[in-house]
Design a protein around this motif. Structure first.
Motif, mmCIF file in Angstrom:
data_model
loop_
_atom_site.group_PDB
_atom_site.id
_atom_site.type_symbol
_atom_site.label_atom_id
_atom_site.label_comp_id
_atom_site.label_asym_id
_atom_site.label_seq_id
_atom_site.Cartn_x
_atom_site.Cartn_y
_atom_site.Cartn_z
ATOM 1 N N PRO A 679 0.831 -1.210 0.000
ATOM 2 C CA PRO A 679 0.000 0.000 0.000
ATOM 3 C C PRO A 679 0.866 1.260 0.000
ATOM 4 C CG PRO A 679 -0.812 -1.584 1.612
ATOM 5 C CD PRO A 679 0.519 -2.098 1.145
ATOM 6 N N GLY A 680 0.281 2.345 -0.488
ATOM 7 C CA GLY A 680 0.989 3.614 -0.509
ATOM 8 C C GLY A 680 1.092 4.204 -1.893
ATOM 9 N N ARG A 681 1.871 5.272 -2.003
ATOM 10 C CA ARG A 681 2.080 5.948 -3.278
ATOM 11 C C ARG A 681 3.253 5.305 -3.998
ATOM 12 N NH1 ARG A 681 1.841 12.130 -0.901
ATOM 13 N NH2 ARG A 681 -0.400 12.143 -0.390
ATOM 14 N N HIS A 682 3.054 5.015 -5.276
ATOM 15 C CA HIS A 682 4.098 4.299 -6.009
ATOM 16 C C HIS A 682 4.144 4.741 -7.469
ATOM 17 C CE1 HIS A 682 4.803 1.531 -2.710
ATOM 18 N NE2 HIS A 682 3.494 1.306 -2.640
ATOM 19 N N ALA A 683 5.319 4.545 -8.030
ATOM 20 C CA ALA A 683 5.497 4.638 -9.473
ATOM 21 C C ALA A 683 5.672 3.210 -9.983
ATOM 22 C CB ALA A 683 6.716 5.482 -9.813
ATOM 23 N N LEU A 684 4.669 2.709 -10.699
ATOM 24 C CA LEU A 684 4.679 1.344 -11.220
ATOM 25 C C LEU A 684 5.029 1.421 -12.702
ATOM 26 C CD1 LEU A 684 1.390 0.071 -9.516
ATOM 27 C CD2 LEU A 684 3.718 0.108 -8.596
ATOM 28 N N SER A 685 6.111 0.772 -13.092
ATOM 29 C CA SER A 685 6.654 0.965 -14.431
ATOM 30 C C SER A 685 6.881 -0.340 -15.162
ATOM 31 C CB SER A 685 8.000 1.719 -14.355
ATOM 32 O OG SER A 685 7.901 2.915 -13.638
ATOM 33 N N LEU A 686 6.879 -0.230 -16.475
ATOM 34 C CA LEU A 686 7.336 -1.319 -17.338
ATOM 35 C C LEU A 686 8.330 -0.736 -18.325
ATOM 36 C CD1 LEU A 686 6.024 -1.272 -20.502
ATOM 37 C CD2 LEU A 686 3.956 -1.667 -19.174
ATOM 38 N N GLU A 687 9.255 -1.582 -18.734
ATOM 39 C CA GLU A 687 10.265 -1.153 -19.692
ATOM 40 C C GLU A 687 10.444 -2.242 -20.738
ATOM 41 O OE1 GLU A 687 14.067 0.586 -18.263
ATOM 42 O OE2 GLU A 687 14.976 -1.152 -19.264
ATOM 43 N N PHE A 688 10.358 -1.842 -21.999
ATOM 44 C CA PHE A 688 10.608 -2.776 -23.103
ATOM 45 C C PHE A 688 11.930 -2.402 -23.753
ATOM 46 C CE2 PHE A 688 10.416 -3.798 -27.669
ATOM 47 C CZ PHE A 688 10.258 -5.175 -27.585
ATOM 48 N N GLU A 689 12.834 -3.369 -23.810
ATOM 49 C CA GLU A 689 14.142 -3.155 -24.423
ATOM 50 C C GLU A 689 14.320 -4.150 -25.556
ATOM 51 O OE1 GLU A 689 17.627 -1.427 -25.338
ATOM 52 O OE2 GLU A 689 16.304 -0.753 -23.699
ATOM 53 N N PRO A 690 14.405 -3.676 -26.824
ATOM 54 C CA PRO A 690 14.566 -4.600 -27.957
ATOM 55 C C PRO A 690 15.851 -5.418 -27.836
ATOM 56 C CG PRO A 690 13.919 -2.423 -28.721
ATOM 57 C CD PRO A 690 14.269 -2.280 -27.272
ATOM 58 N N LEU A 708 9.600 -5.164 -15.117
ATOM 59 C CA LEU A 708 8.643 -4.473 -14.269
ATOM 60 C C LEU A 708 9.369 -3.813 -13.099
ATOM 61 C CD1 LEU A 708 5.907 -7.277 -14.188
ATOM 62 C CD2 LEU A 708 5.967 -5.248 -15.654
ATOM 63 N N PHE A 709 8.889 -2.629 -12.694
ATOM 64 C CA PHE A 709 9.544 -1.849 -11.647
ATOM 65 C C PHE A 709 8.509 -1.302 -10.664
ATOM 66 C CE2 PHE A 709 12.194 -1.563 -15.388
ATOM 67 C CZ PHE A 709 13.510 -1.552 -14.934
ATOM 68 N N VAL A 710 8.925 -1.187 -9.419
ATOM 69 C CA VAL A 710 8.190 -0.417 -8.415
ATOM 70 C C VAL A 710 9.129 0.648 -7.875
ATOM 71 C CG1 VAL A 710 7.042 -0.449 -6.173
ATOM 72 C CG2 VAL A 710 6.663 -2.326 -7.778
ATOM 73 N N ASP A 711 8.757 1.893 -8.068
ATOM 74 C CA ASP A 711 9.562 3.034 -7.610
ATOM 75 C C ASP A 711 10.997 2.961 -8.111
ATOM 76 O OD1 ASP A 711 7.249 3.778 -6.276
ATOM 77 O OD2 ASP A 711 7.870 2.823 -4.404
ATOM 78 N N GLY A 712 11.158 2.524 -9.358
ATOM 79 C CA GLY A 712 12.463 2.480 -9.990
ATOM 80 C C GLY A 712 13.275 1.246 -9.681
ATOM 81 N N GLU A 713 12.751 0.315 -8.866
ATOM 82 C CA GLU A 713 13.462 -0.910 -8.525
ATOM 83 C C GLU A 713 12.850 -2.084 -9.279
ATOM 84 O OE1 GLU A 713 16.160 -1.049 -6.637
ATOM 85 O OE2 GLU A 713 16.068 1.122 -6.281
ATOM 86 N N SER A 714 13.686 -2.849 -9.986
ATOM 87 C CA SER A 714 13.205 -3.988 -10.764
ATOM 88 C C SER A 714 12.633 -5.058 -9.837
ATOM 89 C CB SER A 714 14.352 -4.564 -11.594
ATOM 90 O OG SER A 714 13.968 -5.786 -12.185
ATOM 91 N N ILE A 715 11.447 -5.576 -10.205
ATOM 92 C CA ILE A 715 10.834 -6.656 -9.412
ATOM 93 C C ILE A 715 10.416 -7.829 -10.297
ATOM 94 C CG2 ILE A 715 10.055 -5.124 -7.564
ATOM 95 C CD1 ILE A 715 7.224 -5.353 -8.745
#
Length: 784
Positions: A679-690, A708-715
């Motif tokens: 729970p909380g405020r987060h930046a949830l990200s995905l990154e595609f690298e060819p 996949l990333f949570v707050d800039g950390e790969s998970i």
């Protein structure tokens, strides 16, 4: 008079004194049509061939269109452009498609005068003209006449239906849409369908209900006021969607295949007087497999695909019948000029084997017989974007050669019905005069006793390029007034002149004979070779099905027609000849916003059309969702793009991040985070690298790694071994906070709305990785 103001150049005709008792009022004259002006109804079918309506010899039941033909006229010599938007532009303006800058669909526009997709305002629409003569004007259904990059909420709106003379609009702005999950627009804004497929929703029924409602709304207030209704179904374009009971009506009807269908329909067409007595059935197309050579599994699948198409057409006819019944019950049908036209010949976009996902065709992805067979019992339902094989397109254009996108008569000769009991004495007759889609506007104006306007909204109008065929309504032997007509579509060319027809197919008469595939670019050397030896010549007054090429025997006539084609091409902005097809989809075009690498999307906004979204195919990209997850957790889609025909969804479930990628319904890849999202405020990200190169000709986009990333950390991460090479989905808009429309995947129950809160979604196509944005992410989280 047709103005809601005082006559131009005249002062107020009453008297204005110091007080009311010494003054005389005078009102602006109401905008009223002439006393008994007829209603005008255009019914525009999509991808319906000359041999697919019952009244044109088909075994497919179309009783309502048949009754229009029985009470009116069928034309055997009507022609279109071979593609949807170009024909529709002709139908509404009375000008040729290149004059309308609509050489192709807007998604494949190029930066040349006849090709850029911007219909000039000097080419006024029939709706604009009739609006000025006291008509209500409505457009319902497929539009596909606005530059693709202008179909978003950012506009501009001047080339939307309401900007071109229609007072009301309800339908879809693009070229096709899912019939159970359509992308709908009402007037100038996006709306959601009123029901779900599970609740019995189908687009054609909804369009019919709306058309009836538009007319009823106005008629109960002003019963004397005529209307112009442009009713353009999504049918019969793919996806071929219809409730199963409609398709099951045709169980077994097509088991004898497309060759037998052609023979049966051709015989019936001759009986109906649609063909001259000496007409021959066109040759067997080299690109179409003989039915007897198909395997048992292929015949079973292909027959079912045609059953679904037939049920879809009968269902569409039924909805048209509901509209006609309403007009009849309300006393309007007798004085309604009805014109029914298909925009081009039957479509071969299902490829040689048919498809359960038409988007494979646009991405050059090969079909799989086992996959298609596995879907056979679901065809017509909401899970697939199905289209029949091109053998049925060829058969649907009986008796002519080829199909949509090509300028043999199978691509450009279409069924056309005219019905107007009060205005036409003839009943159930056939007309053989030559006509073209550009002739509808001048014919309507002629029938209504109106002159083409010199100006519309201050814009001087160009001359109409079509000619009226109203003189044929009650005169079967009246001479043809449309003597010359050029054709060009995706590099294929033709010209009709006074009973003769020259055709220059590209890349050849068939793909098999040419040894090249659809969409091969035309070079200057190719064009020179085509003009030297690629043209064919037919005396269509005697050989309407283009069986006997007279190019060698009648060389002078051929040269005359080739020269005439170039004359017409110069007159109507036809050059440069461009034989590319899907390749044009990948071209960059000017957009309303300056080029950028960062895009921000907000919750609670309209879906963003793919044509104004960043191109993600074959390039590195990141997507970040700035969210708040409540203490008791959250789940749902953060952002999705696409649908059942291809796309992706980024979502949260069971405290884990998920990314699902739908490769044109052929394969699905699912990446799940190893770590959880607290729970909380987060930046949830995905990154595609060819990690490799795209192979477009094989239907394969760039492979890559998805992290996949949570707050800039790969998970967590996973591989996408293949991606979509050209078009993510035919209607692949960006939806924030849900999977809108047809679901990208069945791994969740769509629309699966996000139950937390989303501040924004950020797309980045700069090539920077998520870690490059670590500082920005920290600042964004601190600001939430």
């Amino acid at each position: 008079m047709p103005l809601t103001e005082y006559p131009a150049g005249r002062a107020f005709p009453g008297v204005v004194g110091r007080t009311f008792d010494v003054s005389e009022p005078a009102w602006p004259e109401p905008r009223r049509a002439a006393g008994d002006a007829p209603n005008v109804l255009f019914v525009i079918l999509d991808d319906t061939g000359f041999g697919q309506l019952g009244c044109y010899g088909s075994p497919i039941e179309t009783p309502n269109l048949d009754r229009l033909a029985a009470g009116g006229l069928r034309y055997a010599g009507m022609h279109t452009t071979a593609l949807c938007s170009p024909t529709r532009s002709c139908v509404l303006t009375g000008r040729n498609h290149h004059s309308n800058h609509m050489a192709g669909i807007t998604e494949i526009a190029t930066g040349f005068p006849g090709y850029d997709g911007y219909i000039p305002f000097e080419n006024g629409f029939l709706s604009e003209t009739l609006l000025g003569h006291g008509y209500n004007t409505y457009a319902v259904g497929k539009w596909h006449l606005t530059p693709a990059d202008q179909t978003s909420a950012a506009g501009p709106y001047d080339r939307w239906p309401l900007g071109r003379g229609f007072e009301r609009y309800y339908g879809f702005m693009g070229g096709d849409t899912h019939q159970y999950y359509p992308e709908l627009t009402r007037d100038n804004h996006r709306v959601e369908p009123p029901r779900t497929p599970e609740q019995g929703y189908h687009l054609t029924e909804d369009l019919t209900d709306t058309a009836i409602g538009f007319i009823a709304d106005a008629k109960q207030v002003a019963p004397n006021k005529p209307f112009f209704l442009y009713f353009a179904t999504g049918a019969m374009h793919a996806p071929h969607h219809v409730p199963r009971e409609w398709a099951d009506r045709y169980a077994g009807v097509f088991d004898d295949g497309w060759d037998a269908y052609r023979e049966r329909v051709f015989a019936r067409q001759r009986e109906l007087g649609l063909l001259p007595s000496g007409a021959e059935l066109s040759r067997h197309d080299p690109d179409v497999q003989l039915w007897e050579d198909c395997t048992d599994d292929e015949r079973r699948l292909y027959a079912r695909m045609m059953e679904v198409f037939a049920g879809f057409l009968t269902h569409t006819d039924h909805q048209i019948g509901r509209l006609l019944d309403f007009l009849e019950e309300s006393g309007e049908l007798e004085n309604t000029l009805v014109m029914v036209l298909s925009d081009n010949g039957a479509s071969a976009e299902g490829g040689p084997t048919g498809s359960v996902n038409e988007n494979k065709f646009f991405n050059f992805v090969p079909e799989s017989l086992p996959q298609n067979l596995a879907a056979i019992d679901e065809l017509g339902g909401p899970k697939h974007f199905n289209h029949y094989p091109w053998g049925w397109a060829w058969a649907g254009n009986t008796p002519f050669r080829r199909w949509k996108r090509e300028t043999y008569r199978g691509g450009v000769s279409d069924p056309f019905i005219v019905h107007w009991p009060r205005g036409i004495a003839a009943r159930g007759e056939v007309r053989t005069q030559y006509a073209h889609a550009i002739d509808l506007v001048p014919t309507v104006l002629d029938a209504l006793g109106l002159e083409p306007p010199g100006q519309l909204r201050g814009v001087t109008q160009s001359p109409l390029e079509g000619v009226s065929f109203a003189h044929t309504f009650d005169a079967a032997d009246a001479p043809t007034r449309h003597v010359t007509q050029y054709f060009e579509m995706l590099g294929t060319r033709a010209i009709h002149h006074d009973g003769w027809r020259a055709v220059c197919p590209w890349p050849g008469p068939s793909f098999a004979e040419a040894g090249r595939s659809f969409g091969t670019p035309i070079t200057a050397a190719d064009l020179a070779a085509l003009d030297a030896s690629g043209w064919e010549l037919y005396h269509v007054d005697e050989d309407p099905t283009e069986n006997h090429d007279l190019a060698a025997e009648q060389r002078d006539k051929l040269i005359e027609l080739i020269s005439q084609w170039y004359t017409e091409a110069g007159k109507y902005n036809v050059l440069p000849v461009d034989g590319r097809g899907q390749q044009r989809l990948a071209e960059d075009r000017p957009t309303i916003a300056p080029p950028r690498t960062r895009y921000v999307y907000r919750p609670g906004t309209q879906e963003v059309p793919s044509v104004v979204a960043p191109r993600l195919v074959n390039r590195a990209h990141t997507i970040t969702a700035l969210v708040t997850v409540p203490d008791d957790g959250a789940e749902g889609v953060l952002v999705s793009q696409g649908g059942i025909d291809g796309g992706f969804a980024f979502f949260l479930r069971d405290e884990r991040l998920h990314y699902v990628y739908n490769y044109v319904a052929d394969q699905e890849f699912h990446v799940v985070s190893e770590g959880t999202v607290p729970p909380g405020r987060h930046a949830l990200s995905l990154e595609f690298e060819p990690t490799g190169e795209a192979r477009l000709e094989e239907g394969k986009g760039t492979p890559g790694t998805l992290t996949l990333f949570v707050d800039g950390e790969s998970i967590g991460s996973g591989e996408l071994p293949v991606t979509i090479p050209i078009a993510m989905g035919l209607a692949s808009g960006i939806a924030v906070g849900a999977d809108a429309g047809s679901p990208v995947s069945e791994v969740y129950a769509a629309p699966f709305p996000f139950t937390g809160s989303i501040d924004r979604i950020v797309y980045d196509v700069s090539g920077d990785s998520v870690v490059d944005h670590a500082a920005e992410i920290r600042i964004a989280l601190a600001r939430q």
